[in-house]
Design an enzyme around this catalytic site. Sequence first.
Site, PDB file in Angstrom:
ATOM      1  CG  HIS A 109      -0.107   3.080   4.200  1.00 31.63           C
ATOM      2  ND1 HIS A 109      -0.949   2.037   3.893  1.00 31.63           N
ATOM      3  CD2 HIS A 109       0.588   2.681   5.294  1.00 31.63           C
ATOM      4  CE1 HIS A 109      -0.769   1.051   4.755  1.00 31.63           C
ATOM      5  NE2 HIS A 109       0.145   1.415   5.617  1.00 31.63           N
ATOM      6  CB  CYS A 148      -0.927   0.012   1.215  1.00 32.51           C
ATOM      7  SG  CYS A 148      -2.089  -1.356   1.296  1.00 32.51           S
TER       8      CYS A 148
END
Length: 482
Positions: A132, A73
């Site tokens: 993120h 991510c």
Amino acid sequence: MIRTLFICILISLASTVFSQEQERPNVLFIAIDDLNDWVGVMKGHPQALTPNIDALAKSGMLFTNAHCQAPICGPSRASIMTGLYPTTSGNYLQLHDTAIKKSNDKSAKSIFLPDYFEQHDYKTMGVGKIYHHGDAAKTFEEYGSAWEMFGPKPAKRFHYNPEWYGKPKGTQTDWGAYPTMDSLMPDYKSARWAMERLNQAHEKPFFLAVGFVRPHVPWYVPQKWFDKFPVEEIQLPPYLAEDLDDIPAFGQQVTDVPMMPTTKWLIETGQWKNMVQAYLACIHFVDAQVGKVLDALKESAYADNTIVVLWSDHGYHLGEKNRVAKQALWERDTKTVLIIKELDATPGRVSNKPVQLLDMYPTLVDLCGLPTNQQNEGHSLSPLLNHPNSDNWPHLAISSFGKNNMAITDERFRLIQYEDHSIEFYDLQEDPNEWENLAHRKEYQPEIKRLQAAIPKEQAALSKYSRFNLNDYWRNIIKANK
């Protein structure tokens, strides 16, 4: 009642005027976390129910061969939002949003995508998981809460906790029906927030980013979404027990995920179908949230002047190669969803050319008529939007998992080369599951060398702000980097 109706009419009229006065289009930028190609139009799983994503794809352009630049991510999103490859920025692994531009001089000089649009007189708004950590980098003018992000969670996990089985901690992986109502889910709240912004009047063109968390773990959604997929009818992804036998030892070390469930464990415990059911349920749930936002756009004054982009940050294994994880360079980990509906889009276009999530930044700059950001390392996808499978597209998809661990993908072949120079090579046309490593076959050496030529000769050092506790290999790298 009459006063409320009068106000709504004024807002509608005002927003229509503002929309008509805009010289540049708006952007609706939809992110979905951890979604692989289990989408109806991509045929990644025969039971996937994604009517809203499918409808968007059919109204614009679907890229069937789109790849992330890092199969995790944090660095994937950092690459998208700065326009830099990890090999340039040093952001190969997880790091906090506030450290993205601290990695080296080139990352420090990068301009975040929302900031670039703000510099050209756009209003920027965001909600949910864009970076993120939501928007810890503080790049949006207006930002809705990241809510509880990965929650809500039950008091005790339902099916999986690595510590129950003597494994190292470090994953939220679990699955089950929870909570009782959609309104308790963060993605539900993010959709509502975005819908409200689409119903408002905006004096400037806007860049609206909407980040959905599901199907990121834990795979929790209310029971009604599970009911769409009777567990006894679940079809399992392809699995070959001896799949990893021809993988280099170094590659197995790099991609080891000791805290995650293995396919062997799922088979032994009878949980594989339940887990796949939960992933499909989460996808169906998030598709419904996407649908709400797209419907709000259609009903707004901005329907005819808004570019829509939908993407996910990387792929995910659901039992293939004896793993349930991302964090690897196989196609299942890097291949993901990318859909673009530009203004006056010709419906039903599909491109099989290799493209990158990194390409979204220069594409949106191009489509919105903004000056080119010379720092962008991706390529505008405008030529493919006009000619989906043009022979004049020379670019490859390049993914990194740490320094000198690379995957290079074209329309047919995939090269994986590790830090120790060990290699995997696959013919995706003949072997879409990547079951046979062809690296040592003589007849493929010209193709291997051709793809090796795309590996950057110079690669940035790993950012000292990196955090990654996946296995001993990565722990030692992080320790040595401090």
